[in-house]
Design a protein around this motif. Structure first.
Motif, mmCIF file in Angstrom:
data_model
loop_
_atom_site.group_PDB
_atom_site.id
_atom_site.type_symbol
_atom_site.label_atom_id
_atom_site.label_comp_id
_atom_site.label_asym_id
_atom_site.label_seq_id
_atom_site.Cartn_x
_atom_site.Cartn_y
_atom_site.Cartn_z
ATOM 1 N N LEU A 25 -6.169 -2.304 -3.745
ATOM 2 C CA LEU A 25 -5.509 -1.477 -4.757
ATOM 3 C C LEU A 25 -4.799 -2.349 -5.798
ATOM 4 O O LEU A 25 -4.819 -2.052 -6.993
ATOM 5 C CB LEU A 25 -4.508 -0.534 -4.086
ATOM 6 C CG LEU A 25 -5.103 0.610 -3.254
ATOM 7 C CD1 LEU A 25 -3.995 1.388 -2.541
ATOM 8 C CD2 LEU A 25 -5.916 1.554 -4.149
ATOM 9 N N ALA A 26 -4.147 -3.409 -5.322
ATOM 10 C CA ALA A 26 -3.438 -4.291 -6.250
ATOM 11 C C ALA A 26 -4.414 -4.936 -7.238
ATOM 12 O O ALA A 26 -4.131 -5.042 -8.443
ATOM 13 C CB ALA A 26 -2.674 -5.358 -5.476
ATOM 14 N N ALA A 48 0.616 -8.299 -2.777
ATOM 15 C CA ALA A 48 0.458 -7.234 -1.772
ATOM 16 C C ALA A 48 0.468 -7.814 -0.359
ATOM 17 O O ALA A 48 1.075 -7.243 0.556
ATOM 18 C CB ALA A 48 -0.840 -6.473 -2.028
ATOM 19 N N LEU A 49 -0.190 -8.949 -0.175
ATOM 20 C CA LEU A 49 -0.208 -9.583 1.151
ATOM 21 C C LEU A 49 1.166 -10.114 1.534
ATOM 22 O O LEU A 49 1.574 -10.030 2.695
ATOM 23 C CB LEU A 49 -1.232 -10.720 1.163
ATOM 24 C CG LEU A 49 -2.696 -10.311 1.024
ATOM 25 C CD1 LEU A 49 -3.591 -11.548 1.011
ATOM 26 C CD2 LEU A 49 -3.117 -9.381 2.151
ATOM 27 N N VAL A 50 1.881 -10.650 0.539
ATOM 28 C CA VAL A 50 3.221 -11.175 0.812
ATOM 29 C C VAL A 50 4.136 -10.077 1.331
ATOM 30 O O VAL A 50 4.958 -10.293 2.224
ATOM 31 C CB VAL A 50 3.807 -11.806 -0.470
ATOM 32 C CG1 VAL A 50 5.304 -12.040 -0.328
ATOM 33 C CG2 VAL A 50 3.101 -13.118 -0.795
ATOM 34 N N ALA A 51 3.998 -8.864 0.781
ATOM 35 C CA ALA A 51 4.886 -7.755 1.147
ATOM 36 C C ALA A 51 4.448 -7.032 2.399
ATOM 37 O O ALA A 51 5.183 -6.179 2.903
ATOM 38 C CB ALA A 51 4.974 -6.757 -0.002
ATOM 39 N N GLY A 147 2.082 -3.226 -2.003
ATOM 40 C CA GLY A 147 2.170 -3.491 -0.563
ATOM 41 C C GLY A 147 3.234 -2.648 0.113
ATOM 42 O O GLY A 147 3.008 -2.076 1.185
ATOM 43 N N ILE A 148 4.411 -2.561 -0.525
ATOM 44 C CA ILE A 148 5.491 -1.748 0.045
ATOM 45 C C ILE A 148 5.083 -0.279 0.075
ATOM 46 O O ILE A 148 5.315 0.427 1.068
ATOM 47 C CB ILE A 148 6.785 -1.940 -0.769
ATOM 48 C CG1 ILE A 148 7.304 -3.373 -0.594
ATOM 49 C CG2 ILE A 148 7.846 -0.937 -0.337
ATOM 50 C CD1 ILE A 148 8.480 -3.709 -1.488
#
Length: 365
Positions: A25-26, A48-51, A147-148
């Motif tokens: 999605l990002a 997104a992966l970081v979150a 991500g959140i």
């Protein structure tokens, strides 16, 4: 612990699926970012992966910490570009400053991003550092937001079942340890079965694992919209955990004492032969009490508690009237003291008025 391993595997698969969805999605929305940010779409899935974390509150914390670290790193790089040309000396100096800033309180996981972001701006941004810095930060911010949002909206994880199961499994393990020790006292010495004598470290490790899982269950409820659908008394879980940690300590002590008495020849204490029967009965009855706490019948727990208390009191009366050889130092009293403290820690709710234990699970992952 096979059930817990399966639960962890399922949680990991769920986290991987959500991370894949968030990254996709990002990357889908990355070209829609304003201005020069659209030229750096690959940083959106990275954000997104970081979150992505295994609970919602952790996602928010980790995402904002990463963005804070990125902002500080980009600021360092901009300062360096504006005051001097990048060189081995200046790069080394600013990387050192970045690592120092990573030690600021509250920066958490963002500490690693400070020197990383600064270095990327210098190496990748080059003469276009301003556009790169803007695009990098905007795309990472967009990815963190995605991500959140995915973690919050798509089956936000509750780790209640793993915590509840671990409490039950620790209780059962402690109860089994006591019943095994009770059986050893009734065997011809040295007993044939000695596995129980090597479980002290294993019990301590299990208690640490349970504490970790209860804390994870507590963290998974924060900012989680599903907590209303799956209510659980975490305060009760913490109370039960503290009780079981005390019980673990006392059972470890009993294990060490009894192992020394049976297999060590140079210890200054012993268990008199006439104590074996009453002591075995007291230890076994206490073990059966511990193993009962997964049952739903409070009356059965109360009956087992009274049986264990009676067995301990009978053993205390027996040891008070026995005759000892001159110079003998009995270890029975130490074991009985531990049993007495265990009974105080696990007093069942019907006898103490404490909140009920062993309720059916009320949901969660």
């Amino acid at each position: 612990m096979e059930g817990l391993s399966a639960a962890f595997a399922a949680q990991r698969l769920q986290l991987a699926a959500k991370a894949a969805l968030a990254a996709g999605l990002a990357f889908l929305i990355a070209p829609l970012m304003p201005g020069a940010a659209a030229n750096y779409p690959y940083y959106a899935p990275l954000g997104a992966l970081v979150a992505m974390y295994h609970n919602v509150a952790g996602s928010v914390r980790q995402g904002f910490q990463a963005l804070a670290g990125l902002s500080m790193g980009i600021g360092l790089a901009v300062i360096l570009v504006n005051i001097a040309d990048p060189s081995p000396l200046t790069v080394a100096l600013f990387m050192g400053i970045g690592v120092l800033l990573g030690g600021l309180p509250g920066i958490g996981s963002g500490s690693d991003w400070i020197p990383t972001a600064a270095l990327l701006v210098l190496l990748v941004g080059g003469s276009n550092a301003d556009d790169f810095s803007f695009g990098y930060l905007v795309q990472m911010g967009a990815g963190v937001a995605v991500g959140i949002a995915v973690n919050f909206l798509v089956f936000p994880p509750l780790h209640l079942k793993a915590a509840a199961a671990s409490l039950d499994e620790l209780r059962l393990a402690l109860g089994r340890q006591l019943t095994d020790m009770g059986a050893a006292l009734e065997e011809e010495w040295p007993p044939e079965h000695e596995e129980w004598s090597r479980r002290s470290d294993e019990l301590a490790s299990a208690a640490r694992t349970v504490r970790h899982l209860v804390k994870e269950a507590d963290a998974s409820r924060r900012a989680n919209p599903r907590r209303k659908l799956h209510p659980r008394d975490i305060d009760r879980d913490y109370r039960n955990l503290r009780e079981l940690e005390r019980v673990t300590f006392h059972i470890q002590d009993m294990t060490d004492v009894l192992s020394d008495v049976i297999w060590e020849s140079d210890v200054p204490y012993t268990v008199p032969l006439q104590d074996n029967g009453p002591l075995a009965g007291a230890i076994t009855a206490t073990g059966e009490l511990l193993r009962s706490f997964s049952d739903e019948d409070p009356q059965q727990q109360e009956d087992l508690y009274q049986a264990a208390r009676t067995a301990v009191e009978a053993c205390m009366a027996s040891t008070a009237t026995r005759e000892l050889d001159e110079g003998a130092v009995p270890a029975s009293e130490s074991i009985l003291l531990s049993l007495h403290r265990i009974l105080r820690a696990v007093h069942p709710p019907s006898a103490s008025g404490a909140p009920p234990r062993g309720e059916p699970l009320e949901g969660g992952d």
